[in-house]
Design an enzyme around this catalytic site. Structure first.
Site, PDB file in Angstrom:
ATOM      1  N   GLU A   1      69.148  51.129  46.391  1.00 50.36           N
ATOM      2  CA  GLU A   1      70.102  50.868  47.726  1.00 50.36           C
ATOM      3  C   GLU A   1      70.060  49.508  48.031  1.00 50.36           C
ATOM      4  O   GLU A   1      71.068  48.730  48.738  1.00 50.36           O
ATOM      5  CB  GLU A   1      69.495  51.787  48.708  1.00 50.36           C
TER       6      GLU A   1
ATOM      7  N   SER B   1      57.784 111.821  70.089  1.00 50.89           N
ATOM      8  CA  SER B   1      56.411 112.551  70.428  1.00 50.89           C
ATOM      9  C   SER B   1      55.283 111.306  70.476  1.00 50.89           C
ATOM     10  O   SER B   1      54.069 111.719  71.060  1.00 50.89           O
ATOM     11  CB  SER B   1      55.825 113.448  69.304  1.00 50.89           C
TER      12      SER B   1
END
Length: 757
Positions: free
Chosen positions: A173, A452
């Site tokens: 870079e 239940s």
């Protein structure tokens, strides 16, 4: 100069002075802004969420494989004598070189641990050659709470960055980074020429400093004005910060990869994401791959495009060799090496969206959104990876098996909640058949009729109002008048069973007996009991509530049954243990909260009734799969028209709630016993029974032999005799007729009690 031109010159001079003053003001503003942003908080840091740390101690019931699974999930490598973050398994020995980690109670240094195992038990534990009573491994990172931009990064210092990565970055870079002052004139001239030829901005010629300025302070649009401003700000930044600071900021800012909706910024997190190891552990080839990906994180994604990623990595290695940063031999060796990245499935395996959903909801009570997604909080949760992984596997396996055996169940989904009922810690949350992907969280948001599962509240209310487990309740036909209409509750087997003892009505889930009992007690009494257990029933209260016409989430059910399992103590369920700031300083604790809602004696009697469910009732089909001395209690639940299959049950340490059903509310070919119960049993196989239990029976409770048909006093050798606990003052006084049998069947609870004599 003639007097005629002096006014014009004066005006021009004033304009130039004004422009100069404006330029200086702009420069001063830019300078102050850049310094403030660069020296302050540059990034919105997401909160990092961790599972519970793995606590180890001698005598612990845990296998070497279970520990290795957690180590591998945390990125440990199998390497004899390796650096921190490695382990080695040799027979019954496990050697671990732990990583440093900052816990809420302080930092922990790397330690060389040696563990020996005897079957499924940790027999001995040493650290750096000395015997230890306990040790703690760093927790697994389970997720992040991201800022609005969904950027994620793991900050690293330049000292933590391998030289190979810096060299790869400079070679690719900005090879003159340490020579220029923010801009590279030759690069800019070359870029301008390319842009003029193209008629638009196609090349930037930017230095690392300019790239950092663009990412930190500017937008990404390619315009000449932005490039000029970028160059100016780069020069200012170079004057106000040294090269090391700029390079470190760049290493943490750069966009490297994408993980779903999460943008991976910085090489620190990219290393963890792709290689599952810290940045300083990367090889030259791995550093080259990360730097190469910057050119196009999607295009060079090694998970999707490995060949492109390899070519780009090899190019970076060649550039490093050309500039003398590595030797040609090292570059060639790097090009021959595999990419070494994790598979996508390994990355997906570390996603826990359902549990993180609960964490976020509980955090919102104490923290603002800005604190959560920008200040880098460290959140330590109660998630237990072993229970989480096991529950996920079991749910997926059962759904697949049920789909094959029952075509009508195809497309069915489910949810699981596992808690430590003594502390209220939520250990696992599974929100559906695809647990690694965010979506509808059935564990927290699926409000379904509980069937239940509601019945323990009815029977607890009865026990608190003078009934005993041997009290006879009628299961004869019943008609209830509601809004000018008759309602006739029916049992699942479409039979009526006459007078039955209360514990057997609960164990076998008799609907008619339950409704009659609840109406006798009063709906308000049952509603109050539900409130104390942690459930808020809707109003007005209706008789159908007694059979579970009450919509709750699996997490709600876990709260209710957690109160029952924890000896009557209500403990708010919690997912969070501790919170620290980014530097490890403690911010908030989430201590244990207890509120006794049920007396020990009444809870004990209800617990026996729920154990009867497992011994001789609707849950007995799985009881033989567990150790004889293991306390198992629970309740099946099946909603109207079999739209929901539930089971909630617990042992001495863990409670699990399982729900199965269709999101569109279609009927199932399953009940609670045939659907949710087997899955619950598979999940609870991970639990270990205690070696012994002391002080089980409350002082206010005594055991007596009674006749199961009449509830009267009986004897151990009498036919139909059962051994039941009674609250003092509720025991029967009448004697039953005793028909002595030559082969008495020792009652299950009498036998179970004897295991602890």
């Amino acid at each position: 100069m003639s007097t005629r031109h002096r006014p014009a010159v004066t005006t021009i001079g004033k304009i130039l002075i004004t422009l100069l003053a404006l330029a200086l003001a702009v420069l001063a503003y830019l300078d102050a802004w850049i310094v403030e942003r660069f020296n302050g908080q540059k990034w919105a840091l997401p909160a990092t969420v961790y599972a519970r740390p793995l606590e180890l101690y001698s005598g612990q019931a845990i296998s070497a494989d279970a520990i290795i699974n957690e180590l591998q999930a945390s990125g440990y490598s199998n390497k004899p004598g390796g650096p921190p973050g490695s382990f080695y398994h040799d027979g019954n020995r496990l050697l671990i070189h732990s990583r440093p980690f900052t816990f809420w109670d302080g930092p922990q240094l790397p330690t060389r641990l040696a563990l020996t195992f005897n079957h499924q038990q940790l027999a001995s534990l040493t650290g750096n050659g000395k015997a230890l009573t306990s040790a703690r491994l760093e927790p697994l990172e389970i997720g992040k709470i991201h800022p609005a931009k969904r950027e994620d990064r793991l900050l690293v210092t330049l000292d933590e960055t391998p030289p190979a990565l810096v060299n790869a970055l400079l070679a690719t870079e900005d090879r003159h980074f340490f020579e220029h002052h923010g801009i590279a004139v030759k690069s800019i001239a070359r870029a301008m020429l390319a842009n003029l030829r193209a008629g638009r901005v196609v090349e930037g010629g930017s230095t690392l400093t300019q790239q950092l300025v663009k990412n930190l302070f500017l937008h990404d649009q390619r315009r000449y004005t932005r490039k000029l401003l970028e160059a100016l700000m780069a020069v200012i930044l170079e004057l106000r910060a040294d090269k090391q600071q700029i390079l470190e900021a760049y290493i943490n800012e750069v966009y490297v990869a994408q993980d779903g909706q999460r943008a991976i910024h910085g090489f620190g997190l990219a290393s963890r994401h792709l290689f599952d190891k810290p940045l300083q552990s990367l090889s030259s080839a791995e550093c080259a791959l990360l730097v190469g990906m910057m050119k196009g994180p999607s295009y060079y994604n090694p998970l999707k495009h490995p060949q492109r990623a390899r070519q780009r990595r090899d190019l970076v290695l060649d550039l490093m060799a050309q500039q003398g940063m590595i030797s040609s031999a090292e570059a060639n060796a790097g090009k021959q090496s595999p990419l070494g990245v994790r598979s996508q499935s390994d990355i997906d395996r570390q996603h826990y969206p359902a549990y993180l959903d609960l964490v976020r909801r509980q955090l919102r009570r104490d923290y603002s959104p800005r604190q959560l997604d920008s200040e880098g909080l460290r959140i330590f949760t109660n998630l237990d990876p072993q229970w989480q992984w096991h529950s996920q596997r079991m749910l997926q396996r059962h759904l697949a098996d049920l789909g094959k055996r029952h075509p009508a169940s195809e497309g069915m989904d489910g949810a699981v909640v596992v808690i430590d009922h003594s502390t209220g810690d939520v250990l696992a949350i599974v929100g559906g058949r695809s647990p690694r992907f965010a979506g509808f969280n059935r564990a927290l948001d699926a409000r379904r009729p509980v069937g239940s599962l509601i019945k323990p509240a009815v029977y607890l209310a009865a026990l608190e109002n003078g009934y005993s487990l041997a009290s006879l309740v009628s299961d004869a036909p019943l008609t209830v008048r509601i809004d000018q209409q008759d309602w006739q509750p029916q049992n699942f087997d479409r039979q009526h069973h006459g007078e039955v003892p209360l514990y057997r009505a609960l164990a076998n889930s008799y609907n008619v007996a339950t409704v009659r009992l609840g109406l006798t007690l009063g709906l308000d009494t049952v509603g109050d009991t539900l409130q104390r257990l942690g459930i808020s029933p809707a109003t007005p209260l209706l008789p159908a509530m007694l059979l579970g016409a009450l919509e709750q989430t699996p997490l709600d059910v876990a709260q209710m049954y957690g109160t029952i399992a924890a000896r009557g103590f209500y403990t708010p369920l919690k997912s969070i243990r501790e919170i620290t700031d980014h530097h490890g300083q403690p911010l908030r604790r989430y201590p244990l909260q207890l509120d006794q809602r049920i007396t020990p004696a009444h809870q004990y009697l209800l617990d026996i009734g729920l154990q009867a469910v497992m011994q001789e009732g609707t849950g007995k089909s799985v009881r033989a799969r567990f150790a004889e001395q293991q306390r198992l209690a629970g309740k099946t639940g099946t909603s109207s028209d079999q739209r929901d299959s539930w089971f909630a049950g617990y042992d001495d340490g863990r409670l699990a709630v399982v729900w199965l059903g269709h999101d569109d509310n279609r009927s199932l070919p399953l009940t609670g016993s045939s659907g949710a119960l087997p899955l619950w049993a598979d999940i609870m196989q991970l639990s270990r029974p205690p070696a012994a239990r002391k002080g089980m029976v409350p002082d206010a409770v005594q055991y007596l032999w009674v006749d199961a048909n009449t509830g009267k006093l009986s004897g151990e050798r009498c036919e139909n005799a059962v051994y039941l606990p009674f609250l003092n003052g509720t025991e029967p006084t009448d004697l039953a007729q005793c028909n002595v049998t030559r082969n008495p069947i020792r009652h299950w609870f009498k036998k179970w009690l004897s295991l602890f004599d």
